[in-house]
Write a protein that holds these residues in place. Structure first.
Motif, short mmCIF file in Angstrom:
data_model
loop_
_atom_site.label_atom_id
_atom_site.label_comp_id
_atom_site.label_asym_id
_atom_site.label_seq_id
_atom_site.Cartn_x
_atom_site.Cartn_y
_atom_site.Cartn_z
N PHE A 163 69.63 65.52 134.08
CA PHE A 163 70.65 65.74 133.05
C PHE A 163 70.75 64.53 132.13
CE2 PHE A 163 75.03 64.82 131.79
CZ PHE A 163 75.29 65.92 130.98
N TYR A 164 70.68 63.33 132.70
CA TYR A 164 70.83 62.13 131.88
C TYR A 164 69.66 61.98 130.92
CZ TYR A 164 71.51 57.30 130.50
OH TYR A 164 71.70 56.16 129.76
N ARG A 165 68.47 62.36 131.34
CA ARG A 165 67.32 62.33 130.42
C ARG A 165 67.60 63.20 129.21
NH1 ARG A 165 62.48 60.30 131.07
NH2 ARG A 165 61.86 59.32 133.02
N ARG A 166 68.11 64.37 129.43
CA ARG A 166 68.45 65.27 128.33
C ARG A 166 69.54 64.65 127.46
NH1 ARG A 166 72.37 69.16 127.46
NH2 ARG A 166 71.76 70.91 126.12
N HIS A 167 70.52 64.05 128.11
CA HIS A 167 71.64 63.45 127.40
C HIS A 167 71.19 62.31 126.49
CE1 HIS A 167 75.57 61.62 126.67
NE2 HIS A 167 75.08 60.48 127.13
N ILE A 168 70.39 61.39 127.02
CA ILE A 168 70.01 60.22 126.24
C ILE A 168 69.08 60.60 125.09
CG2 ILE A 168 67.97 59.54 127.59
CD1 ILE A 168 68.86 56.66 127.28
N ASN A 169 68.24 61.62 125.28
CA ASN A 169 67.38 62.07 124.18
C ASN A 169 68.21 62.69 123.06
OD1 ASN A 169 64.23 62.03 124.61
ND2 ASN A 169 65.12 62.31 126.63
N LYS A 170 69.22 63.46 123.42
CA LYS A 170 70.05 64.09 122.40
C LYS A 170 70.85 63.04 121.64
CE LYS A 170 71.94 68.04 122.80
NZ LYS A 170 72.79 69.18 123.16
N ILE A 171 71.40 62.07 122.37
CA ILE A 171 72.17 61.01 121.71
C ILE A 171 71.29 60.22 120.75
CG2 ILE A 171 73.38 58.83 122.10
CD1 ILE A 171 75.06 61.22 122.76
N ALA A 172 70.08 59.89 121.20
CA ALA A 172 69.17 59.11 120.35
C ALA A 172 68.81 59.87 119.08
CB ALA A 172 67.91 58.75 121.14
N MET A 173 68.56 61.17 119.21
CA MET A 173 68.21 61.97 118.04
C MET A 173 69.39 62.15 117.09
SD MET A 173 65.47 64.84 119.38
CE MET A 173 66.30 65.26 120.90
N GLU A 174 70.59 62.28 117.65
CA GLU A 174 71.77 62.40 116.80
C GLU A 174 72.00 61.12 116.00
OE1 GLU A 174 74.95 63.37 119.42
OE2 GLU A 174 74.24 65.41 119.84
N LEU A 175 71.84 59.98 116.65
CA LEU A 175 72.01 58.72 115.95
C LEU A 175 70.92 58.51 114.90
CD1 LEU A 175 72.96 56.42 118.97
CD2 LEU A 175 74.49 57.29 117.20
N ASP A 176 69.71 58.96 115.22
CA ASP A 176 68.60 58.83 114.27
C ASP A 176 68.83 59.71 113.04
OD1 ASP A 176 65.79 57.96 113.58
OD2 ASP A 176 65.51 60.12 113.67
N ASP A 177 69.32 60.93 113.28
CA ASP A 177 69.56 61.84 112.15
C ASP A 177 70.72 61.36 111.28
OD1 ASP A 177 67.52 63.46 113.02
OD2 ASP A 177 68.81 64.85 114.10
#
Length: 756
Positions: A163-177
């Protein structure tokens, strides 16, 4: 630097001369107000994006805004994303560490503590060793005090990491966007032939890729600039000597004959400055091409297509450089290229770009060997302490108060020695990582975090285990080595206690920071009689720097140690949980109240730490459960074997790719806007960071700004935001400029707070 800032913010020539007149790096006494402006400008805080740039509230030293909006202590960690995603993701990782530890406590730790505390292992021990078994604090809550079979399984932690892998990828992409930067449109290319010329490179990377025409907007060539950097270092050394000379003159003291005169030093500094300018103007003929360049395209999808075309990995390029031909990839002449999305401009270490992948691999092997050598020295010191403990045990009567006191003292000494060794390891590993000459600061930080975390874990956990179980004298069985007086239980528990206090306490009680406070008060108190230069005063008022590599290494070392020994000493996990809570609030307080603002970083550091450490922590957890069961019960439960199998499989398989197929990690959307539309808003860019091109690039960028936008102070309606975005950034070697509100009533209060 100052003149360029004032050009953009609209200062007239007379105003510019006045501003330059009030700032001088070597000025004595220093202007305290400027030092406090520098403190505010470098503080970890954000500015209001709707206020205008004004010459009166820009730090004349670094060009950063001096009016700040302090971040509340209880703010969300996502509010740190104004400085890139790196800081926000570290605190996110810290929170996840606390959650995973608390989950273990809730699932089985509490029950295990209860069962262990009611055990009576000492009753079942052979009478000849009964005097060595005591139901003290170290043994009472240990697995060795439980005479029942352990039948727990903790597979749920494995699913939490998914779950945390999914979470950190989503957070990183949101910040990048959320942020559009120069790196979105850019690629970094390595292993280009060293004799390639700029027109040839530009033509090659302007062809169609993935059946789509590309629009190349900027080509930034990286040179081997070590001579330039060495000369610049000489200039800085002479400037420091000049500072000392000015100090002696101000005090009316005689200048030693070994030190050149002030006139001679100024003349030498001027000559070096001219030589540096010449190198910059003739860089293409003076410097050798490093084989690396950064290319910016008009659209992010074009940069993505180029990356997809060149599929060779860094390891495959290494094999090619070692003579193992890799002919299945698209090549530039006969060279396989390693192409990836470019890091942030401020992340690149330009002086290291001439090092080939082969040479970096060689240096990494050497530094790894040197790290192992340091571990061997640490092992020898701990072994000597263990030998001392054995000698004392032989010469003191068993069961006496003196024995208990001395054994406890040696146990604390051992835990303190481990901390000292870890501190020395940390400093030496940082030196070793510098020798590797990584291309980016993120790569450097990752290298440090890998080595430091693993080395400190081996020194703290594994060496302690080896010494207690396999080197102690007069041991009839492994379990005896655990529960006996001064055995593994007491050593590990003392390490748990020490680790729960020292990491956050040593950060709060920072000697260097309190020395800076002393210097600040001294500067303010001395006033006109102060002997410090303006540059020295600015550094004294600047907050401590942030080192994410050490933070990740220390946290991951603690997690690995905790989960390796969690089955043996479950109460130690509670100490770790308390430590993580204290560490979170201590580091958050330091970040928003003391620390200076670091260079913006992306998500690469956090993703690398998760990919390397999370699977390793799970594997160590399962190995620990299996090993302690075998030592304590002479057998292993089937569920524990199942847990070990899952953890091993999880560690070996490419879990990130599998997770991407099972769950939606989100879409990393390419930026729709073009480079042409957004480049005026880039406060940072590659040519403005490259030491040998930054001056020319800066002047060109400022000229474009002035030609594109002539701000009208009376236009504050619909065009306000558009004008702001066109003038709000100035890229320099290491600084940024943002617009400020001169009417901000908090300015004086903020500056006064920074005096202490």
């Amino acid at each position: 630097m100052l003149s360029q800032v004032l050009q953009v913010i609209g200062a007239q020539q007379t105003e510019e001369q006045q501003m330059e007149a009030i700032y001088d790096d070597f000025q004595r006494p220093p202007k305290i107000q400027i030092a406090m402006m520098h403190a505010a400008a470098t503080k970890f805080a954000k500015t209001d994006s709707n206020i205008d740039l004004d010459k009166t509230n820009v730090c004349p030293c670094c060009g950063l805004p001096a009016v700040i909006e302090e971040i509340p202590l209880c703010s969300s960690r996502h509010e740190f994303s104004f400085n890139g995603s790196g800081i926000a993701l570290y605190f996110d990782f810290l929170v996840f560490s606390g959650i995973i530890v608390f989950t273990y406590i809730a699932i089985s730790c509490g029950y295990n503590i209860y069962v262990n505390s009611h055990g009576k292992r000492c009753i079942h021990i052979n009478s000849s060793f009964a005097d060595q078994c005591k139901s003290d604090f170290f043994n009472q809550f240990s697995l060795t005090n439980d005479h029942e079979q352990l039948d727990e399984t903790r597979i749920v932690i494995l699913f939490m990491t998914l779950f945390y892998r999914r979470h950190i990828n989503k957070i990183a992409m949101e910040l990048d966007d959320a942020a559009i930067l120069a790196s979105d449109f850019s690629i970094l290319v390595e292993n280009i032939p060293r004799d390639a010329k700029e027109p040839e490179i530009q033509e090659y990377f302007s062809q169609s890729f993935q059946n789509e025409t590309v629009e190349l907007r900027k080509l930034c060539i990286a040179y081997e600039i070590q001579p330039y950097l060495k000369l610049n270092t000489q200039k800085q050394l002479k400037e420091s000597v000049l500072t000392k000379v000015l100090e002696l003159e101000a005090e009316g003291k005689q200048i030693p004959k070994s030190i050149p005169s002030r006139v001679q030093l100024k003349q030498e500094i001027d000559e070096i400055s001219k030589e540096l300018d010449y190198m910059e103007d003739h860089r293409a003929t003076i410097f050798s091409f490093s084989g690396i360049c950064i290319i910016s395209y008009n659209y992010e999808r074009q940069a993505d297509n180029v990356c997809k075309t060149f599929k060779a990995t860094r390891f495959q390029v290494l094999l090619d450089q070692l003579g193992f031909e890799q002919n299945q990839f698209q090549q530039f002449r006969n060279n396989n290229l390693f192409v990836r999305k470019a890091p942030e401009p401020g992340d690149i270490i330009w002086g290291n770009l001439g090092i080939t992948i082969k040479e970096q691999f060689k240096r990494t092997l050497i530094t790894n060997a040197m790290t192992l050598f340091l571990l061997a020295i640490g092992f020898g010191l701990l072994l000597a302490l263990s030998y001392l403990q054995n000698v004392i045990n032989k010469n003191i009567s068993k069961g006496s108060a003196a024995e208990a006191t001395i054994v406890t003292f040696i146990g604390f000494a051992s835990s303190i020695l481990i901390l000292i060794i870890n501190t020395i390891l940390a400093k030496m590993i940082i030196r070793f990582a510098e020798l590797e000459q990584q291309a980016t600061r993120t790569d450097y930080n990752i290298s440090v975090a890998y080595k430091m975390g693993v080395a400190q874990f081996l020194n703290t956990a594994i060496l302690t285990l080896i010494i207690n179980l396999f080197i102690q004298e007069n041991i009839s069985s492994l379990d005896q080595a655990i529960w006996q007086t001064g055995g593994l239980n007491s050593d590990v528990m003392l390490i748990f206690i020490t680790n729960s206090i020292m990491p956050w306490l040593t950060q709060l009680i920072d000697i260097n920071y309190f020395y800076k406070l002393y210097v600040r008060q001294k500067i303010i108190k001395q006033g006109e009689n102060c002997k410090y230069t303006q540059n020295e005063a600015n550094k004294a008022f600047e907050g401590p720097s942030i080192d994410l590599s050490q933070k990740y290494a220390n946290l991951c070392k603690t997690l690995m140690f905790t989960f390796l020994y969690s089955a043996l000493l479950p109460i130690g996990v509670c100490f770790t949980f308390i430590s993580i809570i204290c560490l979170y609030w201590a580091e958050k307080y330091l970040l928003v109240r003391r620390d200076s603002k670091p260079a913006p970083t992306g998500s690469a550091m956090a993703e690398a730490m998760v990919a390397f450490y999370i699977e390793l922590i799970l594997l160590l957890f399962s190995l620990g459960c299996t090993f302690w069961e075998w030592v304590n019960y002479d057998q292993v439960h089937v569920l524990t074997w199942l847990q070990l199998g899952f953890s091993t499989l999880y560690y070996l398989i490419p879990i990130k790719k599998i997770c991407g197929c099972i769950v939606d990690l989100g879409i990393d959307n390419a930026t729709v806007e073009s480079y042409d539309e957004k480049f005026l808003t880039f406060y940072d860019d590659y040519d403005r960071r490259n030491p040998v091109t930054l001056d020319a690039a800066k002047e060109k960028w400022i000229k474009i700004q002035q030609e594109t936008v002539q701000p009208n102070s009376q236009q504050k309606t619909n065009n306000q935001t558009k004008q702001y975005h066109k003038i709000n950034h100035i890229g320099t070697v290491s600084t940024k400029v943002h617009p400020l509100n001169t009417a901000n009533s908090r300015e004086i209060d903020d500056l006064q707070q920074l005096q202490v």
